[in-house]
Design an enzyme around this catalytic site. Structure first.
Site, PDB file in Angstrom:
ATOM      1  N   LYS A  42       0.845  -1.206   0.000  1.00 45.50           N
ATOM      2  CA  LYS A  42       0.000   0.000   0.000  1.00 45.50           C
ATOM      3  C   LYS A  42       0.877   1.252   0.000  1.00 45.50           C
ATOM      4  O   LYS A  42       1.925   1.284   0.655  1.00 45.50           O
ATOM      5  CB  LYS A  42      -0.896  -0.022   1.252  1.00 45.50           C
ATOM      6  CG  LYS A  42      -1.692   1.253   1.514  1.00 45.50           C
ATOM      7  CD  LYS A  42      -2.807   1.481   0.510  1.00 45.50           C
ATOM      8  CE  LYS A  42      -3.519   2.833   0.755  1.00 45.50           C
ATOM      9  NZ  LYS A  42      -4.434   3.178  -0.344  1.00 45.50           N
ATOM     10  N   CYS A 126      -2.563  10.060  -6.389  1.00 48.82           N
ATOM     11  CA  CYS A 126      -3.674   9.722  -5.491  1.00 48.82           C
ATOM     12  C   CYS A 126      -4.772  10.780  -5.610  1.00 48.82           C
ATOM     13  O   CYS A 126      -4.515  11.965  -5.405  1.00 48.82           O
ATOM     14  CB  CYS A 126      -3.219   9.626  -4.047  1.00 48.82           C
ATOM     15  SG  CYS A 126      -4.648   9.353  -2.966  1.00 48.82           S
TER      16      CYS A 126
HETATM   17  O1  RRO Z   1      -5.814   5.598  -0.524  1.00 51.88           O
HETATM   18  C1  RRO Z   1      -6.439   6.127  -1.466  1.00 51.88           C
HETATM   19  O2  RRO Z   1      -7.453   6.818  -1.301  1.00 51.88           O
HETATM   20  C2  RRO Z   1      -5.989   5.972  -2.855  1.00 51.88           C
HETATM   21  C3  RRO Z   1      -4.687   6.100  -3.282  1.00 51.88           C
HETATM   22 BR1  RRO Z   1      -3.274   6.381  -2.131  1.00 51.88          BR
HETATM   23  C4  RRO Z   1      -4.381   6.028  -4.670  1.00 51.88           C
HETATM   24  O3  RRO Z   1      -3.253   6.162  -5.143  1.00 51.88           O
HETATM   25  N1  RRO Z   1      -5.423   5.853  -5.521  1.00 51.88           N
HETATM   26  C5  RRO Z   1      -6.680   5.715  -5.096  1.00 51.88           C
HETATM   27  O4  RRO Z   1      -7.566   5.545  -5.926  1.00 51.88           O
HETATM   28  N2  RRO Z   1      -6.958   5.774  -3.770  1.00 51.88           N
END
Ligand code: RRO
Length: 306
Positions: A42, A126
């Site tokens: 993650k 993100c």
């Molecule tokens: O954790 C998120 O909300 C998230 C991340 Br880091 C990302 O790179 N892409 C996404 O769709 N959600």
């Protein structure tokens, strides 16, 4: 079935995407036991984050929408986990996210000096961090690349947002080459999207007034087009992970035909668990046999024009 990303050998072209089921040590250990050819972790930040309140993920008819909000245990934990996961003899990929631009170099430096991961993916895309997406701000993007590109020998890649404008494809290609980036991952979920439940007359997720990142079938045409554009511009100098809507062997075939070296699986892994890798690889092998292709190199990038 073998392939490579930035010189790192993968036993097959399918692995998990950063995000679904890869936040805790138990989840990463689970991935280690599946047919995923890489253990992708993650996206991590300097400090642990709980992320957004639930409901923050929803499966929908053609994929999924989420506003997770970067829940993760902080990069120190993933440095420790990578060290333990080394025992599985499977490539490990860190995913690095920053809340501030300076965060990236701190986290990358740490993964570089601990030397327990094989690949480092820099998340510049993100959609749920409460900030502008760095991948759409080329000056900020260059600032990050300047700070992270010379911190060690582990190959660095960029997780990119979807682009729609020719100028972006060209300028991002220039940056990738200028800063010796070894691979790109196209694409992250498409941000600022909405899915509605007409029974409740509400968005299907609750954070951000329902706005979130779209994944799954909906986004595959956008994602394979991004892979294709970058493959043509980069001309084999940089490896490519295709991400977005891979849920069958046919999808894997399409991505590789566009020029991807491997694909990452998000929504399908979230929904099906390890069965997703088994099923998708089985379907992919079947297609190769039917077409008489023996290796990925036999057709990678060879999209035919009518
Ligand atoms: O954790 C998120 O909300 C998230 C991340 Br880091 C990302 O790179 N892409 C996404 O769709 N959600």
């Amino acid at each position: 079935m073998e392939t490579q990303i930035a010189g790192v050998k993968l036993t097959n072209p399918v692995c998990n995407a950063s995000g679904p089921r890869d936040t805790t040590f138990e989840e990463l250990q689970y991935i280690a036991h599946t047919e995923s050819s890489v253990i992708v972790m993650k996206s991590c930040t300097i400090n642990p984050r709980e992320g957004n309140p639930e409901p923050r993920y929803k499966k929908t008819e053609y994929g999924s929408i989420q506003a997770m909000g970067l829940p993760n245990l902080g990069y120190h934990e993933y440095i420790k986990y990578a060290h333990i996961l080394r025992a599985y003899d499977k490539p490990i990929m860190a995913s690095v996210a920053g809340i501030n631009i300076e965060d990236y170099a701190i986290i990358v430096q740490s993964f570089q000096s601990n030397n327990d991961v094989d690949l480092i993916e820099i998340n510049l895309s993100c959609p749920n961090a409460g900030k502008s997406i760095i991948g759409y701000d080329l000056a900020s993007m260059e600032e990050v690349l300047k700070q992270i590109s010379k911190l060690g020998c582990i190959p660095i890649g960029l997780k990119l947002p979807a682009y729609y404008d020719d100028r972006y494809f060209e300028k991002v290609t220039d940056l990738v080459l200028k800063y010796n980036i070894s691979f790109i991952s196209c694409i992250n979920s498409i941000g600022n999207t909405l899915c509605i439940d007409i029974d409740t007359e509400s968005p299907v997720i609750s954070p951000q007034e329902g706005f979130g990142g779209l994944s799954g079938h909906y986004i595959k045409p956008v994602a394979i087009a991004n892979v294709r554009r970058f493959y043509r511009l980069l001309q084999g100098r940089v490896s490519i992970f295709g991400v977005g809507g891979v849920s069958s062997g046919k999808d894997v075939f399409e991505y590789i035909l566009m020029g991807a070296d491997a694909v990452q699986i998000g929504t399908a892994f979230q929904e099906e668990g390890e069965y997703a890798f088994q099923r998708i690889l089985f379907e992919f092998e079947f297609i190769l046999k039917k077409k008489g292709y023996k290796t990925i190199a036999d057709f990678k990038g060879n999209l035919k024009y009518q």
